[in-house]
Design a protein around this motif. Sequence first.
Motif, PDB file in Angstrom:
ATOM      1  N   LEU A 189      -0.429   1.245  -0.071  1.00  0.00           N
ATOM      2  CA  LEU A 189      -1.112   0.292  -0.942  1.00  0.00           C
ATOM      3  C   LEU A 189      -1.643   1.022  -2.163  1.00  0.00           C
ATOM      4  O   LEU A 189      -2.300   2.054  -2.050  1.00  0.00           O
ATOM      5  N   GLU A 190      -1.355   0.477  -3.338  1.00  0.00           N
ATOM      6  CA  GLU A 190      -1.828   1.053  -4.592  1.00  0.00           C
ATOM      7  C   GLU A 190      -2.484  -0.044  -5.427  1.00  0.00           C
ATOM      8  O   GLU A 190      -1.900  -1.110  -5.633  1.00  0.00           O
ATOM      9  N   ARG A 215      -5.074  -2.853   6.750  1.00  0.00           N
ATOM     10  CA  ARG A 215      -3.877  -3.606   7.138  1.00  0.00           C
ATOM     11  C   ARG A 215      -2.606  -2.858   6.740  1.00  0.00           C
ATOM     12  O   ARG A 215      -1.615  -2.874   7.479  1.00  0.00           O
ATOM     13  N   ALA A 216      -2.630  -2.216   5.577  1.00  0.00           N
ATOM     14  CA  ALA A 216      -1.455  -1.442   5.168  1.00  0.00           C
ATOM     15  C   ALA A 216      -1.188  -0.308   6.149  1.00  0.00           C
ATOM     16  O   ALA A 216      -0.029  -0.048   6.514  1.00  0.00           O
ATOM     17  N   GLN A 264      -3.264  -4.515 -10.959  1.00  0.00           N
ATOM     18  CA  GLN A 264      -1.981  -4.633 -10.279  1.00  0.00           C
ATOM     19  C   GLN A 264      -2.110  -4.083  -8.870  1.00  0.00           C
ATOM     20  O   GLN A 264      -2.568  -2.953  -8.665  1.00  0.00           O
ATOM     21  N   VAL A 265      -1.716  -4.879  -7.884  1.00  0.00           N
ATOM     22  CA  VAL A 265      -1.712  -4.479  -6.486  1.00  0.00           C
ATOM     23  C   VAL A 265      -0.266  -4.337  -6.038  1.00  0.00           C
ATOM     24  O   VAL A 265       0.524  -5.280  -6.169  1.00  0.00           O
ATOM     25  N   LEU A 266       0.078  -3.165  -5.534  1.00  0.00           N
ATOM     26  CA  LEU A 266       1.434  -2.900  -5.039  1.00  0.00           C
ATOM     27  C   LEU A 266       1.351  -2.516  -3.565  1.00  0.00           C
ATOM     28  O   LEU A 266       0.642  -1.576  -3.204  1.00  0.00           O
ATOM     29  N   LEU A 299     -10.027   8.335   5.024  1.00  0.00           N
ATOM     30  CA  LEU A 299      -9.013   8.075   6.039  1.00  0.00           C
ATOM     31  C   LEU A 299      -8.155   6.860   5.708  1.00  0.00           C
ATOM     32  O   LEU A 299      -7.088   6.688   6.295  1.00  0.00           O
ATOM     33  N   LEU A 300      -8.606   6.014   4.766  1.00  0.00           N
ATOM     34  CA  LEU A 300      -7.783   4.887   4.346  1.00  0.00           C
ATOM     35  C   LEU A 300      -6.735   5.292   3.328  1.00  0.00           C
ATOM     36  O   LEU A 300      -5.911   4.472   2.923  1.00  0.00           O
ATOM     37  N   ARG A 301      -6.796   6.551   2.865  1.00  0.00           N
ATOM     38  CA  ARG A 301      -5.770   7.098   1.978  1.00  0.00           C
ATOM     39  C   ARG A 301      -5.170   8.318   2.672  1.00  0.00           C
ATOM     40  O   ARG A 301      -5.545   9.448   2.378  1.00  0.00           O
TER      41      ARG A 301
END
Length: 319
Positions: free
Chosen positions: A295-296, A287-288, A306-308, A75-77
Amino acid sequence: MSLFWRVFGLNAVVLGTATVLLLWAPITVSVPILVTEAVILLGGLTVMLVANAALLRIGLAPLGRLTRLMTTIDLLRPGQRLTVRGHGDVAELIVTFNAMLDRLEAERAASSARALSAQEAERRRIAQELHDEVGQSLTAVLLELKRAADRAPDPLRDELHQAQEVTRESLDEVRRLARRLRPGVLEDLGLVSALTALATDFGTHTGLRVRHGFDSGLPPMTPEAELVIYRVAQEGLTNIARHAEATHAELSLRCAEDGHVVLRLSDDGRGPGLVPEGSGIRGMRERALFVGAALEIAPGPERGTQVLLSVPVAGEQES
C-alpha cells in the motif's frame, strides 16, 4: 573483532602514536613549565582527542545506523532491514535485530489476520441484525402508518404521510449501513460490480463525483484479497469525503505488467501530510499486510492524494 577490542584497539593506536611522537620529538619539559611547552602539550592533547573521536565515530557507526532505524521502524511498513557488514559483536547485533523484525512482522501479520477475520464476522452479524430486526421493524411501522393514514381524516393524514417518509428514509439508511457493513454484492456479483456499486453509492450520498474504470479479464483472486481491495477502496472514499475537501475522485482497478492487480484511488483535494495517519489509514495498511499486498499513499500527479494498492494474484499469494 568484538566491540570491546575494537574500542580498545582504537584507543591503543591513538595513545601509541602519541607516545612515539613524544619519544622522537625534540621536546623537553622544564620545571616550571614554559608557556611554549604548555601550548605544544595542549595542542598534542587536542590532536589526540580529535583523532580518537574520529576513529570511535567510524568504529561505532553501525550502532548509529541501528539506533536511527529503531526510532523509525513501523511494523505496518515491512521490509526495513539493516545491511550486515563484517563480523563481530556489532554485526551479530544487527543480525539479531533483523531476525527480531522478521519475527515481529510475522506475529503482527498473524494477529492482524485474526483481528480482521473477527471484525468481518462481527460486521456480518451486525448487518444481519440490522436487516432482519431493525429493517423488519421499520417495515412493519411503515405498513401500520399506511393503514392509519388510509383511515385518518385529512389533517391527520398529512402528518402520517410525513411520518411515513421519515420512516422510509430511516429504513433506506439502515439498509445502506447494512450494505456497507456486509457487501453482499461482492459475494453475489463479484469485485467489479461491488466497486461500481460503491462508487455510485458514494457519489449519490456525498455529492462527490467518482469516476471509475476497471480492466476486463482480471486474474482470479482469493476471496480475502477481493475483500481487502473492496475495504481499502471503501475506506479511501470515506477519507476523501471526510478530510480531502475534494470534488472529484477516480477509482480504477488494473492488471499490472508484473501480474499484480493494482487498485488506484485519487482525488483533487488537499493532499496527504497535512494531518497524521489515523486509524482509517492504519487499518488499510493492516488489511494490505493480511494478503501480502503493498500500500502506497502519496501526493497525486497534479494535486490531491493517490492511494495505490498492489495485490498479488492467487498463485503468488499461495506461494
